[in-house]
Design a protein around this motif. Sequence first.
Motif, PDB file in Angstrom:
ATOM      1  N   GLU A   1       0.826  -1.205   0.000  1.00 43.96           N
ATOM      2  CA  GLU A   1       0.000   0.000   0.000  1.00 43.96           C
ATOM      3  C   GLU A   1       0.866   1.263   0.000  1.00 43.96           C
ATOM      4  O   GLU A   1       0.533   2.245  -0.652  1.00 43.96           O
ATOM      5  CB  GLU A   1      -0.979   0.002   1.178  1.00 43.96           C
ATOM      6  CG  GLU A   1      -2.273  -0.686   0.774  1.00 43.96           C
ATOM      7  CD  GLU A   1      -3.189  -1.033   1.933  1.00 43.96           C
ATOM      8  OE1 GLU A   1      -2.830  -0.735   3.093  1.00 43.96           O
ATOM      9  OE2 GLU A   1      -4.255  -1.613   1.674  1.00 43.96           O
ATOM     10  N   ALA A   2       1.971   1.180   0.709  1.00 42.68           N
ATOM     11  CA  ALA A   2       2.912   2.299   0.662  1.00 42.68           C
ATOM     12  C   ALA A   2       3.448   2.444  -0.753  1.00 42.68           C
ATOM     13  O   ALA A   2       3.589   3.555  -1.273  1.00 42.68           O
ATOM     14  CB  ALA A   2       4.053   2.070   1.640  1.00 42.68           C
ATOM     15  N   GLY A   3       3.709   1.307  -1.403  1.00 42.52           N
ATOM     16  CA  GLY A   3       4.205   1.308  -2.782  1.00 42.52           C
ATOM     17  C   GLY A   3       3.224   1.961  -3.734  1.00 42.52           C
ATOM     18  O   GLY A   3       3.614   2.695  -4.640  1.00 42.52           O
ATOM     19  N   ILE A   4       1.916   1.710  -3.499  1.00 38.85           N
ATOM     20  CA  ILE A   4       0.896   2.300  -4.376  1.00 38.85           C
ATOM     21  C   ILE A   4       0.995   3.832  -4.337  1.00 38.85           C
ATOM     22  O   ILE A   4       0.865   4.505  -5.348  1.00 38.85           O
ATOM     23  CB  ILE A   4      -0.520   1.819  -3.967  1.00 38.85           C
ATOM     24  CG1 ILE A   4      -0.631   0.307  -4.206  1.00 38.85           C
ATOM     25  CG2 ILE A   4      -1.604   2.543  -4.770  1.00 38.85           C
ATOM     26  CD1 ILE A   4      -1.875  -0.332  -3.641  1.00 38.85           C
ATOM     27  N   ASP A   5       1.292   4.382  -3.148  1.00 40.27           N
ATOM     28  CA  ASP A   5       1.423   5.839  -3.026  1.00 40.27           C
ATOM     29  C   ASP A   5       2.599   6.380  -3.821  1.00 40.27           C
ATOM     30  O   ASP A   5       2.640   7.547  -4.160  1.00 40.27           O
ATOM     31  CB  ASP A   5       1.604   6.231  -1.544  1.00 40.27           C
ATOM     32  CG  ASP A   5       0.355   5.887  -0.747  1.00 40.27           C
ATOM     33  OD1 ASP A   5      -0.716   5.734  -1.369  1.00 40.27           O
ATOM     34  OD2 ASP A   5       0.465   5.759   0.488  1.00 40.27           O
ATOM     35  N   PHE A   6       3.571   5.511  -4.092  1.00 40.36           N
ATOM     36  CA  PHE A   6       4.744   5.962  -4.857  1.00 40.36           C
ATOM     37  C   PHE A   6       4.624   5.577  -6.321  1.00 40.36           C
ATOM     38  O   PHE A   6       5.617   5.478  -7.015  1.00 40.36           O
ATOM     39  CB  PHE A   6       6.021   5.304  -4.303  1.00 40.36           C
ATOM     40  CG  PHE A   6       6.463   5.853  -2.994  1.00 40.36           C
ATOM     41  CD1 PHE A   6       7.117   7.076  -2.934  1.00 40.36           C
ATOM     42  CD2 PHE A   6       6.229   5.144  -1.808  1.00 40.36           C
ATOM     43  CE1 PHE A   6       7.541   7.575  -1.705  1.00 40.36           C
ATOM     44  CE2 PHE A   6       6.656   5.646  -0.606  1.00 40.36           C
ATOM     45  CZ  PHE A   6       7.306   6.868  -0.543  1.00 40.36           C
ATOM     46  N   SER A   7       3.377   5.317  -6.767  1.00 48.49           N
ATOM     47  CA  SER A   7       3.269   4.640  -8.058  1.00 48.49           C
ATOM     48  C   SER A   7       3.768   5.479  -9.231  1.00 48.49           C
ATOM     49  O   SER A   7       3.973   4.956 -10.309  1.00 48.49           O
ATOM     50  CB  SER A   7       1.837   4.165  -8.306  1.00 48.49           C
ATOM     51  OG  SER A   7       0.981   5.265  -8.118  1.00 48.49           O
ATOM     52  N   ASN A   8       4.000   6.780  -8.969  1.00 46.76           N
ATOM     53  CA  ASN A   8       4.625   7.529 -10.067  1.00 46.76           C
ATOM     54  C   ASN A   8       6.119   7.235 -10.153  1.00 46.76           C
ATOM     55  O   ASN A   8       6.766   7.542 -11.132  1.00 46.76           O
ATOM     56  CB  ASN A   8       4.344   9.032  -9.962  1.00 46.76           C
ATOM     57  CG  ASN A   8       4.555   9.533  -8.545  1.00 46.76           C
ATOM     58  OD1 ASN A   8       4.867   8.734  -7.648  1.00 46.76           O
ATOM     59  ND2 ASN A   8       4.406  10.827  -8.348  1.00 46.76           N
ATOM     60  N   GLU A   9       6.648   6.602  -9.083  1.00 45.00           N
ATOM     61  CA  GLU A   9       8.045   6.153  -9.183  1.00 45.00           C
ATOM     62  C   GLU A   9       8.037   4.654  -9.431  1.00 45.00           C
ATOM     63  O   GLU A   9       8.024   3.851  -8.512  1.00 45.00           O
ATOM     64  CB  GLU A   9       8.790   6.468  -7.883  1.00 45.00           C
ATOM     65  CG  GLU A   9       8.906   7.981  -7.653  1.00 45.00           C
ATOM     66  CD  GLU A   9       9.410   8.289  -6.251  1.00 45.00           C
ATOM     67  OE1 GLU A   9      10.423   7.683  -5.853  1.00 45.00           O
ATOM     68  OE2 GLU A   9       8.778   9.112  -5.568  1.00 45.00           O
TER      69      GLU A   9
END
Length: 444
Positions: free
Chosen positions: A172-180
């Motif tokens: 879920e933390a990864g989803i927040d960085f999905s532009n990276e």
Amino acid sequence: MVQPDTIYALSSGRPPVAIAVIRISGPRAGDALKALAGRLPEPRRAMFARVRDPKTTEIIDEALALWFPGPNSETGEDAAELQVHGGRAVIAAVFSALSQIDGLRPAEAGEFTRRAFENGKLDLTRVEGLADLIYADTDVQRRQALRQLQGFLGQRAEVWRTKLIEAQALVEAGIDFSNEADVASDVLTRSLAAVHELAHEIGDALADAKRGERLREGLVVAIAGPPNAGKSTLLNRIARREASIVSPYAGTTRDVIEVHLDLDGYPVILLDTAGIRETDDPVEREGVARARARATAADLVLWVVDATAPALMNAPQREHQDCWIVQNKIDLNPAAALPDQPRSFGISATTGAGVEHLVKVLSAHAADVLGSQEPALVTRERQRTALREAASALDRAITEGTAGREDVFAEELRLAARSLGRLTGRVDVEDILDVIFRDFCIGK
Ligand SMILES: Nc1nc2c(ncn2[C@@H]2O[C@H](COP(=O)(O)OP(=O)(O)O)[C@@H](O)[C@H]2O)c(=O)[nH]1
Ligand SMILES: [Mg+2]
């Protein structure tokens, strides 16, 4: 929040007995103990007390009193215990004295344990272990129950749930960085690896041939075969008592008789069934139908045949069920040849010849089926259902995660964690609590 009632119950066995243990739990437990015993003992130390009726001050009995202030008590509440002499009138008088104190009432079945659960003292798998410990008939059942009470499955489930929540948080933390894109795919890979490992461990726990449930319930062995072969005589011989009607007339055993055996610590339920044959008698026909049903569901069939009538030797052939041939009445026909089968026995149920050997092999078989491998984590269908749900959510998560759909992946992880939470009773369990605690006795 309303104060819970203070509950009391007899926690020891049916009177008259030497000592009766009366337990009290709840906010007024201390007041109740003071009212009856005069004062509070030091916490967790036995105190001699004259138990008095608080209204009349008459002495009811001489007793030991114990005081367990919450939250470090078994229920998590203030709790007290009186050990009085176990006569019916003594117990009745103590109960009558307790009932006169405001806020006190008799406990319902399992209510002490339910309070322990609600106060976080025990998770549901431990509660189930406790119930099984109370009902354990044999040593191996006792060990399995004690393991469960000590958190064998519950602790493992909590570890799994924590790992799942970590994997879910990670993605879920990864989803927040999905532009990276790099960060996102890296966390997904890490969390997928963790999920693979979890799915594997839960799969292993489920692949246990239901050993735990079978040990809880006992290995079911049906004695079956043609009428008059000596089935009931054999059951009686093995049970070492007259549990079943033996008669020279065919069709005497009309119902299914069961005897619980403890074979070297392994529980075996031995069933005597009505002779399986065609009949016009409606009562006997019902017996035959029940016999067929139980024998079909049994783990093992002992197919008993008469050594003097070897024509009747066709044993049922079923998949997933062992069937041993027992040729009985060898005292009448010592020359009877045993069928060419790995498990066949020649016995005489009346003289006892060969029966000890048969029981020995049966014992070894029970040990093999129920307990030769490492202890089972799962001991109840309820636990299995919750674990299966978690396992299928993890399977779906792996598919979704592998396809790169992080949000569905995270959602499946959440569902799997929820199933594990149901297993230990952390979430969504209101509906099953009544069922679980109903099985307890009053006073537990
Ligand atoms: N001689 C002899 N008679 C037996 C033996 N076992 C059973 N019987 C007799 O066979 C008859 C039928 O026995 P029972 O146990 O009622 O048979 P079931 O119908 O298979 O339950 C009774 O008269 C028993 O005493 C045995 O080992 N030897
Ligand atoms: Mg019989």
